[in-house]
Write a protein that holds these residues in place. Sequence first.
Motif, PDB file in Angstrom:
ATOM      1  N   GLU A 146     -24.772  -4.689  20.571  1.00 21.40           N
ATOM      2  CA  GLU A 146     -25.069  -5.863  19.756  1.00 21.40           C
ATOM      3  C   GLU A 146     -24.345  -7.090  20.298  1.00 21.40           C
ATOM      4  O   GLU A 146     -24.909  -8.195  20.346  1.00 21.40           O
ATOM      5  CB  GLU A 146     -24.643  -5.605  18.310  1.00 21.40           C
ATOM      6  CG  GLU A 146     -24.784  -6.796  17.377  1.00 21.40           C
ATOM      7  CD  GLU A 146     -26.208  -7.309  17.235  1.00 21.40           C
ATOM      8  OE1 GLU A 146     -26.374  -8.456  16.776  1.00 21.40           O
ATOM      9  OE2 GLU A 146     -27.161  -6.574  17.590  1.00 21.40           O
ATOM     10  N   ALA A 147     -23.102  -6.916  20.725  1.00 25.50           N
ATOM     11  CA  ALA A 147     -22.348  -8.034  21.304  1.00 25.50           C
ATOM     12  C   ALA A 147     -23.018  -8.534  22.583  1.00 25.50           C
ATOM     13  O   ALA A 147     -23.132  -9.741  22.813  1.00 25.50           O
ATOM     14  CB  ALA A 147     -20.908  -7.599  21.588  1.00 25.50           C
ATOM     15  N   MET A 148     -23.475  -7.601  23.417  1.00 26.78           N
ATOM     16  CA  MET A 148     -24.156  -7.991  24.647  1.00 26.78           C
ATOM     17  C   MET A 148     -25.488  -8.675  24.344  1.00 26.78           C
ATOM     18  O   MET A 148     -25.876  -9.634  25.026  1.00 26.78           O
ATOM     19  CB  MET A 148     -24.384  -6.755  25.526  1.00 26.78           C
ATOM     20  CG  MET A 148     -23.117  -6.122  26.068  1.00 26.78           C
ATOM     21  SD  MET A 148     -22.218  -7.207  27.195  1.00 26.78           S
ATOM     22  CE  MET A 148     -20.737  -6.234  27.475  1.00 26.78           C
ATOM     23  N   ARG A 149     -26.184  -8.202  23.320  1.00 26.89           N
ATOM     24  CA  ARG A 149     -27.469  -8.820  22.960  1.00 26.89           C
ATOM     25  C   ARG A 149     -27.263 -10.264  22.520  1.00 26.89           C
ATOM     26  O   ARG A 149     -27.994 -11.166  22.931  1.00 26.89           O
ATOM     27  CB  ARG A 149     -28.126  -8.016  21.843  1.00 26.89           C
ATOM     28  CG  ARG A 149     -29.519  -8.528  21.456  1.00 26.89           C
ATOM     29  CD  ARG A 149     -30.018  -7.884  20.180  1.00 26.89           C
ATOM     30  NE  ARG A 149     -29.208  -8.282  19.036  1.00 26.89           N
ATOM     31  CZ  ARG A 149     -29.328  -9.459  18.416  1.00 26.89           C
ATOM     32  NH1 ARG A 149     -30.207 -10.355  18.850  1.00 26.89           N
ATOM     33  NH2 ARG A 149     -28.566  -9.744  17.379  1.00 26.89           N
ATOM     34  N   ARG A 150     -26.246 -10.480  21.696  1.00 25.14           N
ATOM     35  CA  ARG A 150     -25.982 -11.833  21.218  1.00 25.14           C
ATOM     36  C   ARG A 150     -25.529 -12.743  22.363  1.00 25.14           C
ATOM     37  O   ARG A 150     -25.881 -13.924  22.403  1.00 25.14           O
ATOM     38  CB  ARG A 150     -24.926 -11.790  20.117  1.00 25.14           C
ATOM     39  CG  ARG A 150     -25.410 -11.095  18.853  1.00 25.14           C
ATOM     40  CD  ARG A 150     -24.289 -10.911  17.853  1.00 25.14           C
ATOM     41  NE  ARG A 150     -23.722 -12.194  17.448  1.00 25.14           N
ATOM     42  CZ  ARG A 150     -22.603 -12.307  16.740  1.00 25.14           C
ATOM     43  NH1 ARG A 150     -21.923 -11.201  16.398  1.00 25.14           N
ATOM     44  NH2 ARG A 150     -22.146 -13.500  16.387  1.00 25.14           N
ATOM     45  N   ALA A 151     -24.766 -12.187  23.289  1.00 20.46           N
ATOM     46  CA  ALA A 151     -24.356 -12.982  24.450  1.00 20.46           C
ATOM     47  C   ALA A 151     -25.567 -13.351  25.302  1.00 20.46           C
ATOM     48  O   ALA A 151     -25.669 -14.473  25.820  1.00 20.46           O
ATOM     49  CB  ALA A 151     -23.333 -12.213  25.279  1.00 20.46           C
ATOM     50  N   ALA A 152     -26.499 -12.405  25.454  1.00 20.37           N
ATOM     51  CA  ALA A 152     -27.694 -12.663  26.257  1.00 20.37           C
ATOM     52  C   ALA A 152     -28.566 -13.738  25.626  1.00 20.37           C
ATOM     53  O   ALA A 152     -29.219 -14.522  26.330  1.00 20.37           O
ATOM     54  CB  ALA A 152     -28.488 -11.372  26.433  1.00 20.37           C
ATOM     55  N   GLU A 153     -28.581 -13.786  24.296  1.00 20.45           N
ATOM     56  CA  GLU A 153     -29.390 -14.799  23.621  1.00 20.45           C
ATOM     57  C   GLU A 153     -28.889 -16.207  23.911  1.00 20.45           C
ATOM     58  O   GLU A 153     -29.671 -17.164  23.884  1.00 20.45           O
ATOM     59  CB  GLU A 153     -29.377 -14.550  22.106  1.00 20.45           C
ATOM     60  CG  GLU A 153     -30.194 -13.340  21.674  1.00 20.45           C
ATOM     61  CD  GLU A 153     -30.159 -13.132  20.172  1.00 20.45           C
ATOM     62  OE1 GLU A 153     -29.310 -13.774  19.504  1.00 20.45           O
ATOM     63  OE2 GLU A 153     -30.980 -12.358  19.663  1.00 20.45           O
ATOM     64  N   ASN A 154     -27.599 -16.336  24.161  1.00 19.67           N
ATOM     65  CA  ASN A 154     -27.006 -17.650  24.409  1.00 19.67           C
ATOM     66  C   ASN A 154     -26.804 -17.946  25.899  1.00 19.67           C
ATOM     67  O   ASN A 154     -26.190 -18.961  26.245  1.00 19.67           O
ATOM     68  CB  ASN A 154     -25.647 -17.750  23.698  1.00 19.67           C
ATOM     69  CG  ASN A 154     -25.784 -17.643  22.188  1.00 19.67           C
ATOM     70  OD1 ASN A 154     -26.642 -18.279  21.602  1.00 19.67           O
ATOM     71  ND2 ASN A 154     -24.959 -16.823  21.561  1.00 19.67           N
ATOM     72  N   ALA A 155     -27.282 -17.049  26.747  1.00 17.08           N
ATOM     73  CA  ALA A 155     -27.066 -17.220  28.193  1.00 17.08           C
ATOM     74  C   ALA A 155     -28.073 -18.205  28.777  1.00 17.08           C
ATOM     75  O   ALA A 155     -29.190 -18.354  28.272  1.00 17.08           O
ATOM     76  CB  ALA A 155     -27.189 -15.872  28.893  1.00 17.08           C
ATOM     77  N   PRO A 156     -27.709 -18.887  29.843  1.00 20.89           N
ATOM     78  CA  PRO A 156     -28.677 -19.771  30.520  1.00 20.89           C
ATOM     79  C   PRO A 156     -29.743 -18.959  31.233  1.00 20.89           C
ATOM     80  O   PRO A 156     -29.590 -17.751  31.447  1.00 20.89           O
ATOM     81  CB  PRO A 156     -27.800 -20.536  31.516  1.00 20.89           C
ATOM     82  CG  PRO A 156     -26.640 -19.632  31.764  1.00 20.89           C
ATOM     83  CD  PRO A 156     -26.393 -18.913  30.480  1.00 20.89           C
TER      84      PRO A 156
END
Length: 251
Positions: A109-119
């Motif tokens: 879940e943490a990685m998913r949320r980080a991916a959502e905010n990635a360029p």
Amino acid sequence: MARGRAVPPPGGDWRRRMAVRGGRVSHTLASHGWLVFLLAGAGLGVLIGIAIGFSQVGQYPADELFGRSIGYAIASAVFCVVPSVLLLGLPSQALARAYLRSASPAEREAMRRAAENAPAAEPDGLVPGSRWSRAYAGCVGSVTAFHGVVRTVPDGPARDWLRDIGGNLDAELAEALRTARMGESLDGAGPGSEVARTVGARLEVARTAFHDTAELAASIALDLRVDSGFDDVRSQLDLLAAQAPHLRRQT
């Protein structure tokens, strides 16, 4: 956003991953899977041998029957142990270790949320599939993984420190994009030039540094999840800041 790109899972040594993944069964299998099934196979073999001995009651004198039962038990144990260890013990041990190295639901879940905010991994100015695009996409993946790791760290001084490093990585990632676009334009003007090779080498060094920084951050996060305090990981945080990419200093 970096859609379509899988963010690297935490990975790491399976022993250290026990702090955040699995339970007693998976931990036991990961550590001693072969031994568990060796004992289970031996126990089953002994029971089979004793059962065979009891089935021959009345056919032999008591002392001879006892000796035969012991022999049956030993032979059956050996017969059961080999396939038990090879077919069950070692595979279950390997699977348990792979499970421990995989991301937990909270980490996913943490990685998913980080991916959502990635360029975007393939922004404007880069040709999809080019060496410059691939190098920059690798940088994006590592920085995204870093931010995902930070989300798993408990609130406190260490997380604040990691966030500061993350801000620096974001700035370095922007510089990596500028470098990749420069390399793309140089290739368009004349591939193979000395300047293009220099820019390419700089970007590759940055990609490696991004990757190593994300890997070390994951290791530090594990230490923090097993009750290590800020002071215990301070030297690692200093190393993390030092090994981060420094593209902006080269311009």
